[in-house]
Design a protein around this motif. Sequence first.
Motif, PDB file in Angstrom:
ATOM      1  N   LEU A  66      36.826 175.552  19.679  1.00 22.55           N
ATOM      2  CA  LEU A  66      36.121 175.254  18.286  1.00 22.55           C
ATOM      3  C   LEU A  66      34.507 175.714  18.256  1.00 22.55           C
ATOM      4  O   LEU A  66      34.131 176.313  17.393  1.00 22.55           O
ATOM      5  CB  LEU A  66      36.013 173.750  18.285  1.00 22.55           C
ATOM      6  N   ARG A  67      33.996 175.559  19.445  1.00 21.71           N
ATOM      7  CA  ARG A  67      32.619 176.298  19.187  1.00 21.71           C
ATOM      8  C   ARG A  67      32.763 177.800  19.260  1.00 21.71           C
ATOM      9  O   ARG A  67      31.886 178.459  18.525  1.00 21.71           O
ATOM     10  CB  ARG A  67      31.944 175.905  20.448  1.00 21.71           C
ATOM     11  N   ALA A  68      33.719 178.451  19.996  1.00 23.66           N
ATOM     12  CA  ALA A  68      33.782 179.911  19.776  1.00 23.66           C
ATOM     13  C   ALA A  68      34.619 180.160  18.360  1.00 23.66           C
ATOM     14  O   ALA A  68      33.870 181.179  17.759  1.00 23.66           O
ATOM     15  CB  ALA A  68      34.856 180.377  20.914  1.00 23.66           C
ATOM     16  N   GLY A  69      35.260 179.529  17.831  1.00 21.49           N
ATOM     17  CA  GLY A  69      35.663 179.657  16.479  1.00 21.49           C
ATOM     18  C   GLY A  69      34.393 179.569  15.389  1.00 21.49           C
ATOM     19  O   GLY A  69      34.442 180.327  14.449  1.00 21.49           O
ATOM     20  N   ALA A  70      33.630 178.510  15.780  1.00 24.74           N
ATOM     21  CA  ALA A  70      32.322 178.441  14.543  1.00 24.74           C
ATOM     22  C   ALA A  70      31.412 179.737  14.987  1.00 24.74           C
ATOM     23  O   ALA A  70      30.944 180.044  13.852  1.00 24.74           O
ATOM     24  CB  ALA A  70      31.779 177.160  14.886  1.00 24.74           C
ATOM     25  N   ALA A  71      31.386 180.201  15.960  1.00 26.65           N
ATOM     26  CA  ALA A  71      30.408 181.280  16.211  1.00 26.65           C
ATOM     27  C   ALA A  71      30.966 182.424  15.652  1.00 26.65           C
ATOM     28  O   ALA A  71      30.262 183.285  15.173  1.00 26.65           O
ATOM     29  CB  ALA A  71      30.148 181.359  17.986  1.00 26.65           C
ATOM     30  N   ARG A  72      32.465 182.629  15.872  1.00 27.28           N
ATOM     31  CA  ARG A  72      33.056 183.902  15.198  1.00 27.28           C
ATOM     32  C   ARG A  72      32.901 183.846  13.735  1.00 27.28           C
ATOM     33  O   ARG A  72      32.822 184.961  13.020  1.00 27.28           O
ATOM     34  CB  ARG A  72      34.403 183.924  15.642  1.00 27.28           C
ATOM     35  N   SER A  73      33.133 182.626  13.273  1.00 18.09           N
ATOM     36  CA  SER A  73      33.097 182.418  11.608  1.00 18.09           C
ATOM     37  C   SER A  73      31.895 182.906  11.148  1.00 18.09           C
ATOM     38  O   SER A  73      31.925 183.273   9.745  1.00 18.09           O
ATOM     39  CB  SER A  73      33.456 180.969  11.509  1.00 18.09           C
ATOM     40  N   THR A  74      30.604 182.773  11.811  1.00 13.85           N
ATOM     41  CA  THR A  74      29.275 183.266  11.074  1.00 13.85           C
ATOM     42  C   THR A  74      29.346 184.440  10.344  1.00 13.85           C
ATOM     43  O   THR A  74      28.998 184.590   9.222  1.00 13.85           O
ATOM     44  CB  THR A  74      28.179 182.849  12.016  1.00 13.85           C
ATOM     45  N   GLY A  75      29.788 185.406  11.317  1.00 14.61           N
ATOM     46  CA  GLY A  75      29.714 187.050  10.911  1.00 14.61           C
ATOM     47  C   GLY A  75      30.678 187.020   9.716  1.00 14.61           C
ATOM     48  O   GLY A  75      30.620 187.895   8.737  1.00 14.61           O
ATOM     49  N   LEU A  76      32.002 186.500   9.756  1.00 18.39           N
ATOM     50  CA  LEU A  76      32.962 186.380   9.028  1.00 18.39           C
ATOM     51  C   LEU A  76      32.583 186.164   7.581  1.00 18.39           C
ATOM     52  O   LEU A  76      32.792 186.494   6.440  1.00 18.39           O
ATOM     53  CB  LEU A  76      34.382 185.880   9.441  1.00 18.39           C
ATOM     54  N   ARG A  80      29.447 185.634   6.284  1.00 21.12           N
ATOM     55  CA  ARG A  80      28.405 186.466   5.937  1.00 21.12           C
ATOM     56  C   ARG A  80      28.796 187.670   5.290  1.00 21.12           C
ATOM     57  O   ARG A  80      28.534 187.944   4.161  1.00 21.12           O
ATOM     58  CB  ARG A  80      27.384 187.004   7.256  1.00 21.12           C
ATOM     59  N   ASP A  81      29.926 188.336   5.754  1.00 26.55           N
ATOM     60  CA  ASP A  81      30.316 189.596   5.429  1.00 26.55           C
ATOM     61  C   ASP A  81      31.060 189.286   4.139  1.00 26.55           C
ATOM     62  O   ASP A  81      31.119 190.287   3.126  1.00 26.55           O
ATOM     63  CB  ASP A  81      31.224 190.300   6.363  1.00 26.55           C
ATOM     64  N   PHE A  82      31.897 188.450   3.945  1.00 29.05           N
ATOM     65  CA  PHE A  82      32.527 188.218   2.756  1.00 29.05           C
ATOM     66  C   PHE A  82      31.767 187.602   1.542  1.00 29.05           C
ATOM     67  O   PHE A  82      31.672 187.850   0.371  1.00 29.05           O
ATOM     68  CB  PHE A  82      33.772 187.056   3.252  1.00 29.05           C
ATOM     69  N   SER A  83      30.865 186.694   1.885  1.00 27.05           N
ATOM     70  CA  SER A  83      30.136 185.707   0.972  1.00 27.05           C
ATOM     71  C   SER A  83      28.644 186.696   0.456  1.00 27.05           C
ATOM     72  O   SER A  83      28.344 186.422  -0.592  1.00 27.05           O
ATOM     73  CB  SER A  83      29.761 184.495   1.491  1.00 27.05           C
ATOM     74  N   GLY A  84      28.074 187.220   1.456  1.00 22.75           N
ATOM     75  CA  GLY A  84      26.864 188.072   1.216  1.00 22.75           C
ATOM     76  C   GLY A  84      25.862 187.090   1.560  1.00 22.75           C
ATOM     77  O   GLY A  84      24.487 187.501   1.401  1.00 22.75           O
ATOM     78  N   LEU A  85      26.022 185.807   2.084  1.00 23.11           N
ATOM     79  CA  LEU A  85      24.974 184.954   2.428  1.00 23.11           C
ATOM     80  C   LEU A  85      24.345 185.082   3.926  1.00 23.11           C
ATOM     81  O   LEU A  85      25.370 185.070   4.796  1.00 23.11           O
ATOM     82  CB  LEU A  85      25.270 183.366   2.193  1.00 23.11           C
ATOM     83  N   GLN A  86      23.106 185.299   4.151  1.00 18.02           N
ATOM     84  CA  GLN A  86      22.820 185.335   5.331  1.00 18.02           C
ATOM     85  C   GLN A  86      22.155 184.302   6.005  1.00 18.02           C
ATOM     86  O   GLN A  86      21.150 183.667   5.616  1.00 18.02           O
ATOM     87  CB  GLN A  86      21.796 186.534   5.230  1.00 18.02           C
ATOM     88  N   ALA A  87      22.842 183.753   6.867  1.00 14.22           N
ATOM     89  CA  ALA A  87      22.288 182.515   7.573  1.00 14.22           C
ATOM     90  C   ALA A  87      21.257 182.728   8.857  1.00 14.22           C
ATOM     91  O   ALA A  87      21.892 183.614   9.687  1.00 14.22           O
ATOM     92  CB  ALA A  87      23.308 181.393   7.818  1.00 14.22           C
TER      93      ALA A  87
END
Length: 345
Positions: free
Chosen positions: A40-50, A52-59
């Motif tokens: 789950l921790r790895a999935g959350a970390a992987r999801s950040t870039g995904l 960002r790339d889809f939504s255009g929101l930079q966190a």
Amino acid sequence: MNNPGPSMVDWGLAVAVGSRLAGQGPVVSREDAAAVVAELRAGAARSTGLVRDFSGLQAADDTAPVVVVDRPGWVQANADGFASVLAPVVDKLAGRARTSGVAHAVGSRVTGVEVGGLLGFLAGKVLGQFDPFHPPAGRLLLVAPNIVHVERELGVDPHDFRLWVCLHEETHRVQFTAVPWLGDHLLDQMHALADSLEPSGLLDDGFRRLTESLKGGTRGENLLEAVSTPEQKEIIDRVTGVMSLLEGHADVVMDGVGPQVIPTVADIRRRFNKRRKGVGALDRTLRRVLGLDAKMAQYRDGAKFVRAVVDKAGMAEFNAIFDRPENLPSKAEIAAPTAWISRVL
């Protein structure tokens, strides 16, 4: 004698009751539990870039940590959050109530049991949650036993399902960290709600209307609606508009990204949507009274709104919604995307 004491809610009792009612969830070996937490921790970390790339929101990557919890951990985290966020509400009610120290102590324990019962029920339902009010910049909670329980119940691929959940919840983390004023805006609405509260308003005919809701009467109001004045309902409508946007946006992102990285996403979505309707008469009644039916509508209506705007104007133009509070949609605009497009774009 006005003696409100330290709190109108015995939060320690609420945590104890909620944790007991929540239980521990499915049986998992220590080794498997550790593997789920790591995934789950790895999935959350992987999801950040995904996301960002889809939504255009930079966190920002170094804010709002991801915390994997069990059910009692979720109860404790939410009790802490409620105690902080509801402080202005509680202080206002306490300042206006005229009770003795003994009556207040008894009342705080009764309220603690009630809040604990609510948290205990919800602790078995929530897969993940972003807490925007946890200092300094919020935190993302992933409830591991509930995720395991649901993936088993649905009979879906566990690894695909865990990443799917992470995509939705990570979208919320991105929303709040990329749009730093968003949490303050919601907190302002809580303060506005506190300013409108009167202790007597909670006792007028709210419980009569709540009883009608429990019986499935024509009003069909949930717990919050049953004790709200027209002024408070205006505030609730504003919050509903925001939450519908955020939940719908998260669903659109997870469905947009999912096919690229989750082979069984279509099967997961189909089975999960069926589960969202609730099972059993008691579960359906509790969902209606607690407003969870309205929560499900937020996913559905919010996703329709986001898709309509993105289809019409594109994702970059849609993101104007996050520029300032005035650009957020009202509850009425969620149901009429073209009205929001006309007003903002």
